[in-house]
Enzyme design. Structure first.
Site, PDB file in Angstrom:
ATOM      1  N   ASP A  70     -17.272 -77.067 -16.876  1.00  0.00           N
ATOM      2  CA  ASP A  70     -18.190 -76.479 -17.518  1.00  0.00           C
ATOM      3  C   ASP A  70     -17.721 -75.209 -17.922  1.00  0.00           C
ATOM      4  O   ASP A  70     -18.047 -74.491 -18.842  1.00  0.00           O
ATOM      5  CB  ASP A  70     -19.664 -76.387 -17.177  1.00  0.00           C
ATOM      6  CG  ASP A  70     -19.781 -75.495 -15.912  1.00  0.00           C
ATOM      7  OD1 ASP A  70     -18.760 -75.187 -15.249  1.00  0.00           O
ATOM      8  OD2 ASP A  70     -20.762 -74.607 -15.731  1.00  0.00           O
ATOM      9  N   LYS A 139     -19.920 -83.302 -10.881  1.00  0.00           N
ATOM     10  CA  LYS A 139     -20.132 -82.237  -9.872  1.00  0.00           C
ATOM     11  C   LYS A 139     -21.499 -81.355 -10.620  1.00  0.00           C
ATOM     12  O   LYS A 139     -21.426 -81.442 -11.656  1.00  0.00           O
ATOM     13  CB  LYS A 139     -18.851 -81.347 -10.093  1.00  0.00           C
ATOM     14  CG  LYS A 139     -19.030 -80.095  -9.459  1.00  0.00           C
ATOM     15  CD  LYS A 139     -17.717 -79.431  -9.203  1.00  0.00           C
ATOM     16  CE  LYS A 139     -17.399 -78.191 -10.360  1.00  0.00           C
ATOM     17  NZ  LYS A 139     -18.276 -77.309 -10.319  1.00  0.00           N
ATOM     18  N   GLU A 207     -16.840 -71.863  -3.706  1.00  0.00           N
ATOM     19  CA  GLU A 207     -16.152 -70.881  -4.558  1.00  0.00           C
ATOM     20  C   GLU A 207     -16.594 -69.567  -3.922  1.00  0.00           C
ATOM     21  O   GLU A 207     -17.623 -68.997  -3.910  1.00  0.00           O
ATOM     22  CB  GLU A 207     -16.829 -71.044  -5.863  1.00  0.00           C
ATOM     23  CG  GLU A 207     -16.057 -69.845  -6.993  1.00  0.00           C
ATOM     24  CD  GLU A 207     -16.253 -70.267  -8.609  1.00  0.00           C
ATOM     25  OE1 GLU A 207     -16.778 -71.441  -8.835  1.00  0.00           O
ATOM     26  OE2 GLU A 207     -16.196 -69.329  -9.231  1.00  0.00           O
TER      27      GLU A 207
HETATM   28  N1  LIG Z   1     -10.945 -68.946 -16.923  1.00  0.00           N
HETATM   29  C1  LIG Z   1     -11.731 -69.172 -15.935  1.00  0.00           C
HETATM   30  N2  LIG Z   1     -11.510 -69.214 -14.893  1.00  0.00           N
HETATM   31  C2  LIG Z   1     -12.394 -69.262 -13.804  1.00  0.00           C
HETATM   32  O1  LIG Z   1     -12.138 -69.313 -12.444  1.00  0.00           O
HETATM   33  C3  LIG Z   1     -13.819 -69.720 -13.984  1.00  0.00           C
HETATM   34  C4  LIG Z   1     -14.065 -69.692 -15.562  1.00  0.00           C
HETATM   35  N3  LIG Z   1     -13.004 -69.480 -16.591  1.00  0.00           N
HETATM   36  N4  LIG Z   1     -15.286 -69.829 -16.079  1.00  0.00           N
HETATM   37  C5  LIG Z   1     -16.226 -70.318 -15.119  1.00  0.00           C
HETATM   38  C6  LIG Z   1     -16.159 -69.599 -13.804  1.00  0.00           C
HETATM   39  C7  LIG Z   1     -16.490 -68.117 -13.833  1.00  0.00           C
HETATM   40  N5  LIG Z   1     -15.975 -67.874 -12.535  1.00  0.00           N
HETATM   41  C8  LIG Z   1     -15.255 -66.560 -12.321  1.00  0.00           C
HETATM   42  C9  LIG Z   1     -15.304 -65.410 -13.152  1.00  0.00           C
HETATM   43  C10 LIG Z   1     -14.799 -64.145 -12.685  1.00  0.00           C
HETATM   44  C11 LIG Z   1     -14.644 -63.889 -11.223  1.00  0.00           C
HETATM   45  C12 LIG Z   1     -14.292 -62.563 -10.758  1.00  0.00           C
HETATM   46  O2  LIG Z   1     -14.077 -61.720 -11.634  1.00  0.00           O
HETATM   47  N6  LIG Z   1     -14.138 -62.337  -9.377  1.00  0.00           N
HETATM   48  C13 LIG Z   1     -13.477 -61.046  -8.978  1.00  0.00           C
HETATM   49  C14 LIG Z   1     -14.590 -60.482  -8.095  1.00  0.00           C
HETATM   50  C15 LIG Z   1     -14.862 -60.611  -6.604  1.00  0.00           C
HETATM   51  C16 LIG Z   1     -15.417 -59.764  -5.873  1.00  0.00           C
HETATM   52  O3  LIG Z   1     -14.990 -58.671  -5.839  1.00  0.00           O
HETATM   53  O4  LIG Z   1     -16.434 -60.321  -5.261  1.00  0.00           O
HETATM   54  C17 LIG Z   1     -12.299 -61.256  -8.373  1.00  0.00           C
HETATM   55  O5  LIG Z   1     -11.503 -60.111  -8.327  1.00  0.00           O
HETATM   56  O6  LIG Z   1     -12.139 -62.191  -7.761  1.00  0.00           O
HETATM   57  C18 LIG Z   1     -14.737 -65.062 -10.331  1.00  0.00           C
HETATM   58  C19 LIG Z   1     -14.788 -66.329 -10.656  1.00  0.00           C
HETATM   59  C20 LIG Z   1     -14.848 -69.038 -12.062  1.00  0.00           C
HETATM   60  N7  LIG Z   1     -14.829 -69.744 -13.337  1.00  0.00           N
HETATM   61  C1  LIG Z   2     -13.767 -73.527 -11.508  1.00  0.00           C
HETATM   62  C2  LIG Z   2     -14.321 -74.882 -11.162  1.00  0.00           C
HETATM   63  C3  LIG Z   2     -14.509 -75.317  -9.950  1.00  0.00           C
HETATM   64  C4  LIG Z   2     -15.380 -75.131 -12.005  1.00  0.00           C
HETATM   65  O1  LIG Z   2     -16.501 -75.505 -11.513  1.00  0.00           O
HETATM   66  C5  LIG Z   2     -15.175 -75.205 -13.584  1.00  0.00           C
HETATM   67  O2  LIG Z   2     -14.036 -75.003 -13.785  1.00  0.00           O
HETATM   68  O3  LIG Z   2     -16.219 -75.109 -14.354  1.00  0.00           O
HETATM   69 MG   LIG Z   3     -17.957 -75.478 -13.114  1.00  0.00          MG
END
Ligand SMILES: Nc1nc(=O)c2c([nH]1)NC[C@@H]1CN(c3ccc(C(=O)N[C@@H](CCC(=O)O)C(=O)O)cc3)CN21
Ligand SMILES: CC(C)C(=O)C(=O)O
Ligand SMILES: [Mg+2]
Length: 289
Positions: A70, A139, A207
């Site tokens: 998604d 999923k 995740e």
């Molecule tokens: N391009 C993309 N990559 C992804 O991994 C992803 C998407 N899109 N879209 C849906 C979700 C959103 N996701 C995300 C989005 C942002 C963070 C993030 O900014 N994490 C930070 C904060 C962690 C913390 O301090 O708690 C990091 O530095 O990892 C993580 C997962 C994973 N998924």
């Molecule tokens: C990051 C993965 C696990 C996901 O759910 C997605 O790409 O939508």
């Molecule tokens: Mg997803």
């Protein structure tokens, strides 16, 4: 004379892999193969895929699982979050991917709002991904609270991959992009993992869960775990391909490793094309009838 099929340049799907044309037919990965890999202590890989060429290339590379995420909401449709994407937008992408693989297991990711209301809603949505999208399984996000949905789908012949820890569809409820299960809430991640296994899930994505918690869950579960920001002790690992291969620009989550810089390659190619056209050096005589 060749047949139209032999000369058709586009949409050739899995019948014309780029190098494996002479290889023996690939054996399809099934959900039980992932569990057998876990039992043998082997790891496996998963990438997102949203269309034909990425899907066929990752399949050819040996990536066991392709997720039509998604996350297409962000990475295909240009939204800021995964919330707005619809079933009608994801099903055609799923069809494109499932038509393009020979070996990889194709997972359809149920979008926000398409399964949470009831097990019946979840079943009807999942059927669309299987029938119209050609997905091999689906999923969905959630742990203890999604057990009825997981049970309904599994009993109806649809294998389910669960997704716990940070679940992006609930980012507003979780208070943003945050690691889940630090300290006391670690027990919540373990409860969710046990609940989805008990409900019939064949695998579970974790995740943004602390590495030690993810390692404990992986040891405790019979089904394979797939990490994204969950450390090295999961049975499999998943990344969004545009992050891992450098097509997407901007700030990356800490869990992303960049394996290529496709943005730079594509940018240069587009600039070269643009310059050639403007200089009149493309098309040349060899491109002209
Ligand atoms: N391009 C993309 N990559 C992804 O991994 C992803 C998407 N899109 N879209 C849906 C979700 C959103 N996701 C995300 C989005 C942002 C963070 C993030 O900014 N994490 C930070 C904060 C962690 C913390 O301090 O708690 C990091 O530095 O990892 C993580 C997962 C994973 N998924
Ligand atoms: C990051 C993965 C696990 C996901 O759910 C997605 O790409 O939508
Ligand atoms: Mg997803």
């Amino acid at each position: 004379m060749s047949t139209p099929e032999e000369t058709a340049p586009y949409g050739t799907g899995p019948a014309t892999p780029t190098t494996a044309a002479t290889a023996a037919p690939a054996k399809r990965i099934r959900t039980h193969h992932l569990r057998e890999m876990k039992e043998r202590g082997e790891r496996f890989s998963m990438l997102t895929a949203y269309e034909q060429y990425a899907a066929a290339t990752f399949d050819e590379a040996g990536v066991e699982v392709l997720l039509v995420g998604d996350s297409a909401s962000n990475n295909v449709y240009g939204n800021d979050t995964s919330l707005p994407v619809t079933v009608d937008e994801l099903v055609p992408l799923t069809r494109a991917v499932s038509r393009s693989v020979r070996r990889s297991l194709v997972v359809g990711d149920l979008p926000f709002g398409s399964y949470q209301a009831s097990p019946e809603q979840a079943y009807l949505t999942a059927v669309r991904f299987m029938k119209e999208g050609g997905a091999h399984c689906v999923k969905l996000e959630g742990g203890v609270e999604m057990a009825p949905q997981i049970r309904k789908l599994t009993q109806g012949g649809i294998p389910v991959m669960a997704h716990i820890g940070f679940t992006p569809q609930s980012e507003h409820a979780l208070g943003g992009y945050r690691v889940q299960g630090r300290g006391e809430t670690g027990s919540r991640v373990i409860e969710d993992a046990l609940a989805v296994q008990e409900a019939g899930a064949f695998a579970v994505v974790m995740e943004m869960v602390p590495g030690d918690t993810a390692g404990q869950v992986t040891q405790q579960l019979a089904i394979p775990t797939i990490g994204i920001g969950a450390g090295p002790d999961c049975d499999g690992q998943v990344l969004v391909w545009q992050d891992a291969f450098g097509l997407r620009q901007g700030r990356m989550a800490r869990f992303v490793k960049q394996y290529a810089d496709l943005h730079a390659v594509l940018l240069q190619a587009a600039r070269d094309f643009d310059a050639d056209v403007k200089a009149g050096t493309f098309p040349g005589p060899e491109h002209t009838f």
